[in-house]
Design a protein around this motif. Structure first.
Motif, PDB file in Angstrom:
ATOM      1  N   GLU A 144       0.825  -1.207   0.000  1.00 28.88           N
ATOM      2  CA  GLU A 144       0.000   0.000   0.000  1.00 28.88           C
ATOM      3  C   GLU A 144       0.863   1.262   0.000  1.00 28.88           C
ATOM      4  O   GLU A 144       0.605   2.199  -0.754  1.00 28.88           O
ATOM      5  CB  GLU A 144      -0.924   0.010   1.217  1.00 28.88           C
ATOM      6  CG  GLU A 144      -1.767   1.266   1.312  1.00 28.88           C
ATOM      7  CD  GLU A 144      -2.636   1.301   2.547  1.00 28.88           C
ATOM      8  OE1 GLU A 144      -3.778   1.762   2.419  1.00 28.88           O
ATOM      9  OE2 GLU A 144      -2.168   0.884   3.629  1.00 28.88           O
ATOM     10  N   GLU A 145       1.906   1.290   0.809  1.00 30.62           N
ATOM     11  CA  GLU A 145       2.758   2.476   0.884  1.00 30.62           C
ATOM     12  C   GLU A 145       3.524   2.702  -0.420  1.00 30.62           C
ATOM     13  O   GLU A 145       3.673   3.838  -0.861  1.00 30.62           O
ATOM     14  CB  GLU A 145       3.722   2.380   2.070  1.00 30.62           C
ATOM     15  CG  GLU A 145       3.045   2.501   3.414  1.00 30.62           C
ATOM     16  CD  GLU A 145       2.393   3.864   3.648  1.00 30.62           C
ATOM     17  OE1 GLU A 145       2.920   4.891   3.168  1.00 30.62           O
ATOM     18  OE2 GLU A 145       1.345   3.895   4.312  1.00 30.62           O
ATOM     19  N   ILE A 146       4.016   1.628  -1.047  1.00 30.96           N
ATOM     20  CA  ILE A 146       4.685   1.781  -2.341  1.00 30.96           C
ATOM     21  C   ILE A 146       3.696   2.341  -3.360  1.00 30.96           C
ATOM     22  O   ILE A 146       4.023   3.244  -4.134  1.00 30.96           O
ATOM     23  CB  ILE A 146       5.297   0.448  -2.828  1.00 30.96           C
ATOM     24  CG1 ILE A 146       6.479   0.059  -1.934  1.00 30.96           C
ATOM     25  CG2 ILE A 146       5.736   0.547  -4.292  1.00 30.96           C
ATOM     26  CD1 ILE A 146       7.056  -1.311  -2.231  1.00 30.96           C
ATOM     27  N   SER A 147       2.465   1.826  -3.346  1.00 33.20           N
ATOM     28  CA  SER A 147       1.434   2.319  -4.277  1.00 33.20           C
ATOM     29  C   SER A 147       1.145   3.799  -4.061  1.00 33.20           C
ATOM     30  O   SER A 147       0.969   4.550  -5.022  1.00 33.20           O
ATOM     31  CB  SER A 147       0.135   1.528  -4.106  1.00 33.20           C
ATOM     32  OG  SER A 147       0.332   0.182  -4.426  1.00 33.20           O
ATOM     33  N   LEU A 148       1.103   4.222  -2.804  1.00 34.72           N
ATOM     34  CA  LEU A 148       0.816   5.622  -2.502  1.00 34.72           C
ATOM     35  C   LEU A 148       1.995   6.545  -2.827  1.00 34.72           C
ATOM     36  O   LEU A 148       1.793   7.704  -3.193  1.00 34.72           O
ATOM     37  CB  LEU A 148       0.432   5.776  -1.028  1.00 34.72           C
ATOM     38  CG  LEU A 148      -0.898   5.144  -0.624  1.00 34.72           C
ATOM     39  CD1 LEU A 148      -1.060   5.170   0.892  1.00 34.72           C
ATOM     40  CD2 LEU A 148      -2.062   5.843  -1.307  1.00 34.72           C
ATOM     41  N   GLU A 149       3.212   6.047  -2.698  1.00 28.57           N
ATOM     42  CA  GLU A 149       4.403   6.865  -2.944  1.00 28.57           C
ATOM     43  C   GLU A 149       4.827   6.896  -4.411  1.00 28.57           C
ATOM     44  O   GLU A 149       5.549   7.797  -4.823  1.00 28.57           O
ATOM     45  CB  GLU A 149       5.575   6.362  -2.094  1.00 28.57           C
ATOM     46  CG  GLU A 149       5.398   6.558  -0.613  1.00 28.57           C
ATOM     47  CD  GLU A 149       5.505   8.010  -0.181  1.00 28.57           C
ATOM     48  OE1 GLU A 149       6.208   8.795  -0.846  1.00 28.57           O
ATOM     49  OE2 GLU A 149       4.877   8.361   0.839  1.00 28.57           O
ATOM     50  N   ALA A 150       4.387   5.917  -5.198  1.00 28.26           N
ATOM     51  CA  ALA A 150       4.772   5.862  -6.618  1.00 28.26           C
ATOM     52  C   ALA A 150       4.201   7.073  -7.357  1.00 28.26           C
ATOM     53  O   ALA A 150       3.122   7.554  -7.027  1.00 28.26           O
ATOM     54  CB  ALA A 150       4.254   4.564  -7.247  1.00 28.26           C
ATOM     55  N   PRO A 151       4.919   7.572  -8.361  1.00 29.76           N
ATOM     56  CA  PRO A 151       4.414   8.729  -9.103  1.00 29.76           C
ATOM     57  C   PRO A 151       3.136   8.381  -9.854  1.00 29.76           C
ATOM     58  O   PRO A 151       3.064   7.358 -10.526  1.00 29.76           O
ATOM     59  CB  PRO A 151       5.556   9.076 -10.056  1.00 29.76           C
ATOM     60  CG  PRO A 151       6.355   7.830 -10.188  1.00 29.76           C
ATOM     61  CD  PRO A 151       6.194   7.093  -8.893  1.00 29.76           C
ATOM     62  N   PHE A 152       2.121   9.247  -9.718  1.00 30.06           N
ATOM     63  CA  PHE A 152       0.837   9.013 -10.377  1.00 30.06           C
ATOM     64  C   PHE A 152       0.914   9.358 -11.866  1.00 30.06           C
ATOM     65  O   PHE A 152       0.314   8.696 -12.698  1.00 30.06           O
ATOM     66  CB  PHE A 152      -0.254   9.843  -9.687  1.00 30.06           C
ATOM     67  CG  PHE A 152      -1.631   9.631 -10.262  1.00 30.06           C
ATOM     68  CD1 PHE A 152      -2.287   8.435 -10.090  1.00 30.06           C
ATOM     69  CD2 PHE A 152      -2.248  10.629 -10.986  1.00 30.06           C
ATOM     70  CE1 PHE A 152      -3.545   8.221 -10.619  1.00 30.06           C
ATOM     71  CE2 PHE A 152      -3.508  10.433 -11.520  1.00 30.06           C
ATOM     72  CZ  PHE A 152      -4.157   9.227 -11.336  1.00 30.06           C
ATOM     73  N   ARG A 153       1.627  10.420 -12.200  1.00 26.06           N
ATOM     74  CA  ARG A 153       1.859  10.840 -13.581  1.00 26.06           C
ATOM     75  C   ARG A 153       3.367  10.944 -13.792  1.00 26.06           C
ATOM     76  O   ARG A 153       3.923  12.034 -13.745  1.00 26.06           O
ATOM     77  CB  ARG A 153       1.173  12.178 -13.871  1.00 26.06           C
ATOM     78  CG  ARG A 153      -0.346  12.104 -13.846  1.00 26.06           C
ATOM     79  CD  ARG A 153      -1.015  13.428 -14.153  1.00 26.06           C
ATOM     80  NE  ARG A 153      -0.469  14.174 -15.245  1.00 26.06           N
ATOM     81  CZ  ARG A 153      -0.765  14.010 -16.544  1.00 26.06           C
ATOM     82  NH1 ARG A 153      -1.627  13.084 -16.883  1.00 26.06           N
ATOM     83  NH2 ARG A 153      -0.206  14.745 -17.480  1.00 26.06           N
TER      84      ARG A 153
END
Length: 191
Positions: free
Chosen positions: A120-129
């Motif tokens: 979850e934390e990797i997903s939240l920290e990964a660049p969205f664009r």
């Protein structure tokens, strides 16, 4: 990953350190990375678990190599994602912990199971664009090939395409937003 914290539970130690590799779980209901972003290899996780007055505190440091596709030019690039986060749990089984439910780890059989929290934390920290660079000029609106950036402006990388755009118009140097508006919408606000 199972982190055995028996020595903390039995109060033989007040701190344990763990290092391990992490890959996203295969389950379809697990946390997802944004479109165009994948793990380029396993994430390196360092975790320090401490007993803090009857509570367990787990401090995680994540080093995740991401492979991203730039949203402007569609080129693939590597993106090193480094961040830290913490989670808590009750040592004695009580529920006196004063924090959000999503910050609480479950202790089961004297072990912590942090995989879902890490994902979850990797997903939240990964660049969205994701952008390969902040000033990536993107793709040619005429032929779809990559644009090259020069001191004077941008020009299509395809030598058979005639598209080019000077970034200084009537003495005004175009901002990145103005340049993108001209390239993709063929107009901008009055300069």
């Amino acid at each position: 990953m199972k982190l055995d914290i028996t020595e903390i539970m039995n109060r033989r130690k007040d701190r344990l350190d763990f290092s391990f590799d992490f890959k996203f779980p295969d389950s379809p209901d697990g946390a997802l990375l944004p479109a165009g972003v994948t793990l380029a290899g396993p994430a390196q996780i360092d975790c320090r678990v401490t007993d803090v007055n009857g509570f367990i505190k787990a401090d995680f440091t994540v080093h995740a190599p991401l492979r991203c596709v730039c949203v402007r030019c569609l080129e693939e690039f590597e993106y090193p994602l480094d961040f830290s986060f913490e989670r808590f749990a009750e040592l004695d089984g009580s529920d006196d912990l004063d924090c959000d439910a999503d910050e609480v780890l479950t202790v089961k059989d004297s072990a912590l199971f942090p995989d879902a929290d890490i994902a979850e934390e990797i997903s939240l920290e990964a660049p969205f664009r994701p952008l390969c660079s902040e000033d990536c000029p993107g793709l040619c609106p005429k032929c779809g090939k990559k644009l090259n950036e020069y001191a004077w402006g941008v020009k299509c990388a395809d030598t058979n395409c005639s598209f080019s755009l000077n970034t200084t118009i009537r003495g005004h140097h175009l901002t990145e937003d103005e340049l993108m508006a001209l390239v993709y919408h063929k107009e901008t606000e009055p300069l």
